[in-house]
Design an enzyme around this catalytic site. Structure first.
Site, PDB file in Angstrom:
ATOM      1  N   HIS A 108       0.844  -1.195   0.000  1.00 34.65           N
ATOM      2  CA  HIS A 108       0.000   0.000   0.000  1.00 34.65           C
ATOM      3  C   HIS A 108       0.884   1.251   0.000  1.00 34.65           C
ATOM      4  O   HIS A 108       1.858   1.317   0.759  1.00 34.65           O
ATOM      5  CB  HIS A 108      -0.908  -0.016   1.242  1.00 34.65           C
ATOM      6  N   GLU A 173       8.300   0.836  -2.164  1.00 32.25           N
ATOM      7  CA  GLU A 173       7.492  -0.387  -2.296  1.00 32.25           C
ATOM      8  C   GLU A 173       8.350  -1.511  -2.870  1.00 32.25           C
ATOM      9  O   GLU A 173       8.317  -2.653  -2.401  1.00 32.25           O
ATOM     10  CB  GLU A 173       6.299  -0.146  -3.229  1.00 32.25           C
TER      11      GLU A 173
END
Ligand code: GRF
Length: 201
Positions: A108, A173
């Site tokens: 996320h 990420e």
């Protein structure tokens, strides 16, 4: 060798980070199938280029549970140990989550529990935070609410727009997702309530 199934809906840059980590023998397992609910998802091309079976399943016109049962069947058929959501733009029904309890990861683009849901980078900018980041968490039956496996903070810089912030977060990420996958696949962490405790912590 532990096995991973990856679900994508679009660009697939996180999938690519997982593929690259696997090539460097840093994933702790093997990606055995990639599934997308979008026919034209770039993630499907990335999988095919890496020699990974890449399947399209349309969610349109189906009840959520029906679609999820189809995906679960594919993942089981491929003997998947861990499911990685990588830009998969569908909420999972309890049918899906219960089929792989504690064995579904999501990435996320914010430091959860801040800015769950869609447009996390926009939410962070609108809120005026000075630091945001990336989170990898275990998927439970809520939205972006499961136990946190890994996080990396990313500064929000003056003049940032959604695109520049999203690009900076995306790099984080790509660093934390493969590491989180490896931690789980190698069984080097345990879950206690909301907390994921890595070996040695
Ligand atoms: C990422 O920002 C991820 O955090 C979010 O959707 C985006 C997917 O990007 N869930 P990609 O498809 O992995 O390039």
């Amino acid at each position: 060798m532990k096995t991973v199934g990856v679900l994508v809906s679009g660009r697939g840059s996180n999938l690519q980070a997982l593929i690259d980590a696997q090539r460097r023998s840093e994933l702790g397992g093997e990606i055995v199938v990639v599934v997308s609910n979008v026919l034209t998802a770039q993630g499907l091309d990335r999988a095919r280029r890496a020699g990974i079976p890449a399947l399209f399943r349309d969610h349109r016109g189906k009840a959520r549970e029906e679609f999820d049962a189809e995906i679960v069947e594919i993942l089981r058929h491929h003997g998947v140990d861990l499911v990685c959501l990588a830009g998969f733009m569908r909420l999972l029904s309890p049918v899906f989550v219960r089929a792989f309890p504690g064995r579904i990861l999501n990435v996320h683009p914010a430091l959860l529990p801040s800015f769950a849901g869609r447009d996390a980078q926009r939410q962070a900018l609108d809120h005026g935070v000075k630091v945001s980041g990336a989170t990898v968490h275990i998927v439970d039956e809520g939205e972006d609410s499961g136990p946190i496996v890994a996080q990396e903070a990313v500064p929000v810089l003056p003049g940032d727009g959604v695109e520049t912030l999203a690009a900076r977060i995306l790099e984080a990420e790509h660093r934390i997702y493969p590491r989180a996958v490896r931690l789980l696949l190698e069984g080097r962490c345990r879950i206690e309530g909301r907390r994921v405790i890595a070996e040695g912590e």
